[in-house]
Design a protein around this motif. Structure first.
Motif, PDB file in Angstrom:
ATOM      1  N   ILE A  96       3.312  -0.950   4.076  1.00 34.41           N
ATOM      2  CA  ILE A  96       2.565   0.298   3.907  1.00 34.41           C
ATOM      3  C   ILE A  96       3.568   1.449   3.904  1.00 34.41           C
ATOM      4  CG2 ILE A  96       0.836   1.842   4.906  1.00 34.41           C
ATOM      5  CD1 ILE A  96      -0.562  -0.609   6.043  1.00 34.41           C
ATOM      6  N   HIS A  97       3.629   2.171   2.790  1.00 34.94           N
ATOM      7  CA  HIS A  97       4.638   3.208   2.613  1.00 34.94           C
ATOM      8  C   HIS A  97       3.983   4.570   2.378  1.00 34.94           C
ATOM      9  CE1 HIS A  97       7.768   0.121   2.332  1.00 34.94           C
ATOM     10  NE2 HIS A  97       6.891  -0.562   1.612  1.00 34.94           N
ATOM     11  N   LEU A  98       4.661   5.603   2.847  1.00 35.63           N
ATOM     12  CA  LEU A  98       4.140   6.973   2.747  1.00 35.63           C
ATOM     13  C   LEU A  98       4.999   7.818   1.820  1.00 35.63           C
ATOM     14  CD1 LEU A  98       3.363   7.833   6.490  1.00 35.63           C
ATOM     15  CD2 LEU A  98       1.756   7.111   4.747  1.00 35.63           C
ATOM     16  N   ILE A  99       4.320   8.633   1.023  1.00 37.55           N
ATOM     17  CA  ILE A  99       4.977   9.677   0.239  1.00 37.55           C
ATOM     18  C   ILE A  99       4.313  10.991   0.633  1.00 37.55           C
ATOM     19  CG2 ILE A  99       5.423  10.617  -2.056  1.00 37.55           C
ATOM     20  CD1 ILE A  99       5.218   7.788  -3.158  1.00 37.55           C
ATOM     21  N   ILE A 100       5.086  11.910   1.180  1.00 36.70           N
ATOM     22  CA  ILE A 100       4.522  13.208   1.548  1.00 36.70           C
ATOM     23  C   ILE A 100       5.157  14.286   0.669  1.00 36.70           C
ATOM     24  CG2 ILE A 100       4.025  12.507   3.912  1.00 36.70           C
ATOM     25  CD1 ILE A 100       6.433  14.088   4.843  1.00 36.70           C
ATOM     26  N   ALA A 101       4.339  15.238   0.262  1.00 36.28           N
ATOM     27  CA  ALA A 101       4.808  16.302  -0.624  1.00 36.28           C
ATOM     28  C   ALA A 101       4.331  17.650  -0.104  1.00 36.28           C
ATOM     29  CB  ALA A 101       4.264  16.073  -2.038  1.00 36.28           C
ATOM     30  N   THR A 102       5.133  18.655  -0.323  1.00 39.68           N
ATOM     31  CA  THR A 102       4.742  19.998   0.072  1.00 39.68           C
ATOM     32  C   THR A 102       5.458  21.028  -0.797  1.00 39.68           C
ATOM     33  OG1 THR A 102       4.625  21.583   1.914  1.00 39.68           O
ATOM     34  CG2 THR A 102       6.566  20.169   1.822  1.00 39.68           C
ATOM     35  N   GLN A 103       4.797  22.148  -1.003  1.00 38.57           N
ATOM     36  CA  GLN A 103       5.416  23.269  -1.711  1.00 38.57           C
ATOM     37  C   GLN A 103       6.041  24.250  -0.725  1.00 38.57           C
ATOM     38  OE1 GLN A 103       3.118  24.974  -5.027  1.00 38.57           O
ATOM     39  NE2 GLN A 103       1.651  23.315  -4.769  1.00 38.57           N
ATOM     40  N   ARG A 104       5.888  23.940   0.569  1.00 41.23           N
ATOM     41  CA  ARG A 104       6.416  24.837   1.596  1.00 41.23           C
ATOM     42  C   ARG A 104       7.333  24.064   2.541  1.00 41.23           C
ATOM     43  NH1 ARG A 104       2.576  27.767   5.822  1.00 41.23           N
ATOM     44  NH2 ARG A 104       3.841  26.680   7.331  1.00 41.23           N
ATOM     45  N   PRO A 105       8.556  23.795   2.132  1.00 39.96           N
ATOM     46  CA  PRO A 105       9.460  22.985   2.955  1.00 39.96           C
ATOM     47  C   PRO A 105      10.137  23.789   4.068  1.00 39.96           C
ATOM     48  CG  PRO A 105      10.556  23.592   0.928  1.00 39.96           C
ATOM     49  CD  PRO A 105       9.163  24.164   0.846  1.00 39.96           C
ATOM     50  N   SER A 106       9.343  24.319   4.986  1.00 41.18           N
ATOM     51  CA  SER A 106       9.896  25.074   6.107  1.00 41.18           C
ATOM     52  C   SER A 106      10.088  24.142   7.302  1.00 41.18           C
ATOM     53  CB  SER A 106       8.972  26.239   6.475  1.00 41.18           C
ATOM     54  OG  SER A 106       7.671  25.768   6.759  1.00 41.18           O
ATOM     55  N   THR A 107      10.852  24.593   8.281  1.00 39.33           N
ATOM     56  CA  THR A 107      11.175  23.744   9.425  1.00 39.33           C
ATOM     57  C   THR A 107       9.969  23.449  10.312  1.00 39.33           C
ATOM     58  OG1 THR A 107      11.872  25.733  10.635  1.00 39.33           O
ATOM     59  CG2 THR A 107      13.583  24.451   9.519  1.00 39.33           C
ATOM     60  N   LEU A 112       1.165  11.014  14.120  1.00 42.70           N
ATOM     61  CA  LEU A 112       0.499   9.942  13.371  1.00 42.70           C
ATOM     62  C   LEU A 112       1.324   9.532  12.153  1.00 42.70           C
ATOM     63  CD1 LEU A 112      -3.254  11.043  13.416  1.00 42.70           C
ATOM     64  CD2 LEU A 112      -2.346   8.920  14.333  1.00 42.70           C
ATOM     65  N   VAL A 113       1.814  10.515  11.421  1.00 44.24           N
ATOM     66  CA  VAL A 113       2.599  10.235  10.224  1.00 44.24           C
ATOM     67  C   VAL A 113       3.897   9.521  10.593  1.00 44.24           C
ATOM     68  CG1 VAL A 113       3.939  11.315   8.373  1.00 44.24           C
ATOM     69  CG2 VAL A 113       1.609  12.072   8.827  1.00 44.24           C
ATOM     70  N   VAL A 114       4.537   9.973  11.664  1.00 52.37           N
ATOM     71  CA  VAL A 114       5.782   9.337  12.106  1.00 52.37           C
ATOM     72  C   VAL A 114       5.523   7.892  12.521  1.00 52.37           C
ATOM     73  CG1 VAL A 114       7.501   9.319  13.958  1.00 52.37           C
ATOM     74  CG2 VAL A 114       6.970  11.446  12.768  1.00 52.37           C
ATOM     75  N   ARG A 115       4.419   7.660  13.224  1.00 51.22           N
ATOM     76  CA  ARG A 115       4.092   6.285  13.640  1.00 51.22           C
ATOM     77  C   ARG A 115       3.850   5.393  12.426  1.00 51.22           C
ATOM     78  NH1 ARG A 115      -0.425   3.050  15.159  1.00 51.22           N
ATOM     79  NH2 ARG A 115       0.153   1.576  16.790  1.00 51.22           N
ATOM     80  N   LEU A 116       3.142   5.921  11.439  1.00 49.81           N
ATOM     81  CA  LEU A 116       2.896   5.156  10.219  1.00 49.81           C
ATOM     82  C   LEU A 116       4.203   4.862   9.485  1.00 49.81           C
ATOM     83  CD1 LEU A 116      -0.276   6.944   8.801  1.00 49.81           C
ATOM     84  CD2 LEU A 116      -0.164   4.661   9.802  1.00 49.81           C
ATOM     85  N   ALA A 117       5.103   5.837   9.451  1.00 48.96           N
ATOM     86  CA  ALA A 117       6.382   5.644   8.768  1.00 48.96           C
ATOM     87  C   ALA A 117       7.230   4.607   9.495  1.00 48.96           C
ATOM     88  CB  ALA A 117       7.136   6.971   8.679  1.00 48.96           C
ATOM     89  N   VAL A 157       0.856  -1.186   0.000  1.00 50.35           N
ATOM     90  CA  VAL A 157       0.000   0.000   0.000  1.00 50.35           C
ATOM     91  C   VAL A 157       0.894   1.239   0.000  1.00 50.35           C
ATOM     92  CG1 VAL A 157      -1.752   1.322   1.252  1.00 50.35           C
ATOM     93  CG2 VAL A 157      -1.833  -1.189   1.259  1.00 50.35           C
ATOM     94  N   VAL A 158       0.642   2.150  -0.929  1.00 50.16           N
ATOM     95  CA  VAL A 158       1.383   3.414  -0.986  1.00 50.16           C
ATOM     96  C   VAL A 158       0.406   4.556  -0.746  1.00 50.16           C
ATOM     97  CG1 VAL A 158       2.818   4.948  -2.370  1.00 50.16           C
ATOM     98  CG2 VAL A 158       3.075   2.468  -2.596  1.00 50.16           C
ATOM     99  N   VAL A 159       0.675   5.348   0.268  1.00 46.38           N
ATOM    100  CA  VAL A 159      -0.191   6.472   0.629  1.00 46.38           C
ATOM    101  C   VAL A 159       0.517   7.771   0.255  1.00 46.38           C
ATOM    102  CG1 VAL A 159      -1.418   7.639   2.491  1.00 46.38           C
ATOM    103  CG2 VAL A 159      -1.113   5.152   2.558  1.00 46.38           C
ATOM    104  N   VAL A 160      -0.127   8.586  -0.574  1.00 44.49           N
ATOM    105  CA  VAL A 160       0.448   9.859  -1.010  1.00 44.49           C
ATOM    106  C   VAL A 160      -0.309  11.007  -0.337  1.00 44.49           C
ATOM    107  CG1 VAL A 160       0.993  11.340  -2.964  1.00 44.49           C
ATOM    108  CG2 VAL A 160       1.065   8.846  -3.235  1.00 44.49           C
ATOM    109  N   ILE A 161       0.420  11.842   0.371  1.00 42.61           N
ATOM    110  CA  ILE A 161      -0.170  13.016   1.020  1.00 42.61           C
ATOM    111  C   ILE A 161       0.305  14.251   0.264  1.00 42.61           C
ATOM    112  CG2 ILE A 161      -0.413  14.323   3.160  1.00 42.61           C
ATOM    113  CD1 ILE A 161       0.378  11.791   4.673  1.00 42.61           C
ATOM    114  N   ASP A 162      -0.595  14.851  -0.484  1.00 42.24           N
ATOM    115  CA  ASP A 162      -0.239  16.037  -1.263  1.00 42.24           C
ATOM    116  C   ASP A 162      -0.438  17.275  -0.396  1.00 42.24           C
ATOM    117  OD1 ASP A 162       0.526  17.612  -3.364  1.00 42.24           O
ATOM    118  OD2 ASP A 162      -1.456  17.658  -4.286  1.00 42.24           O
TER     119      ASP A 162
END
Length: 204
Positions: free
Chosen positions: A131-142, A118-123, A40-45
């Motif tokens: 089950i793998h996660l792909i997370i994406a963002t246009q705002r890569p701030s700290t 939650l995301v860290v636990r899933l990862a 399972v691949v989960v993509v978080i846009d």
């Protein structure tokens, strides 16, 4: 997210019963040819939206204070949460300790749960369960890509960033701000010595 954590728990139970350490070992078993687990691949846009919403919800919710409640009220609350101790030594402090621990254990089940945790636990748990996660963002701030997130997502891709600082957040070093765009990217993987520059493209 909660459905995914339940699926991970279900898969871990299956792996434990089969005596396997992970999905690859499980699927390689001849006994499981008809019951192979699917990946399972989960993509978080736009991951930033999840983080920002989570922080807003966390500000709205505050852990309840039990100090001002009497023992009878605390006992009613505790019983609703499955507290079974009705012994002679039962004190108000014991009830408060149980309720506070219950709050900590149930926080991830709330709608306003910390998305980052939650995301860290899933990862952390999802890899062995397929089950793998792909997370994406246009705002890569700290405040979006935190140290905790980076530690649990060692494989990263940086497209063209607006500044060297954004590149440092993603890759740990500048460079992505110099990419030419149109699929030009830097790929970072713990199995590689250094980063790789790749070119993405569209298939029509």
């Amino acid at each position: 997210f909660l459905e995914l954590t339940e699926e991970i728990d279900r898969r871990y139970e299956i792996l434990e019963k089969a005596g396997k350490r992970g999905i690859e070992e499980f699927n390689a078993s001849k006994r499981q040819e008809k019951n192979k687990m699917r990946y399972v691949v989960v993509v978080i846009d736009e991951f930033a939206d999840f983080i920002i919403r989570s922080k807003i919800e966390k500000k709205k919710w505050r852990a309840p204070s039990y100090e001002n409640k009497n023992k009878e009220s605390l006992m009613r609350l505790a019983r609703k949460r499955g507290f079974g101790n009705t012994g002679v030594g039962l004190t108000k402090d014991i009830l408060i300790e149980f309720l506070e621990k219950s709050d900590e254990e149930n926080i991830l089940m709330r709608d306003e749960a910390d998305i980052e945790l939650l995301v860290v636990r899933l990862a952390q748990l999802g890899r062995a369960a397929g089950i793998h996660l792909i997370i994406a963002t246009q705002r890569p701030s700290t405040d979006v890509i935190t140290g905790l997130i980076k530690a649990n997502f060692p494989t990263r891709i940086a497209l063209t960033t607006a500044s060297p600082t954004d590149s440092v957040v993603i890759l740990g070093k500048p460079g992505a701000e110099k990419l030419s765009g149109k699929g030009d990217m830097i790929f970072l993987h713990p199995g590689l010595k250094g980063e790789r520059r790749l070119q993405g493209f569209n298939l029509k």
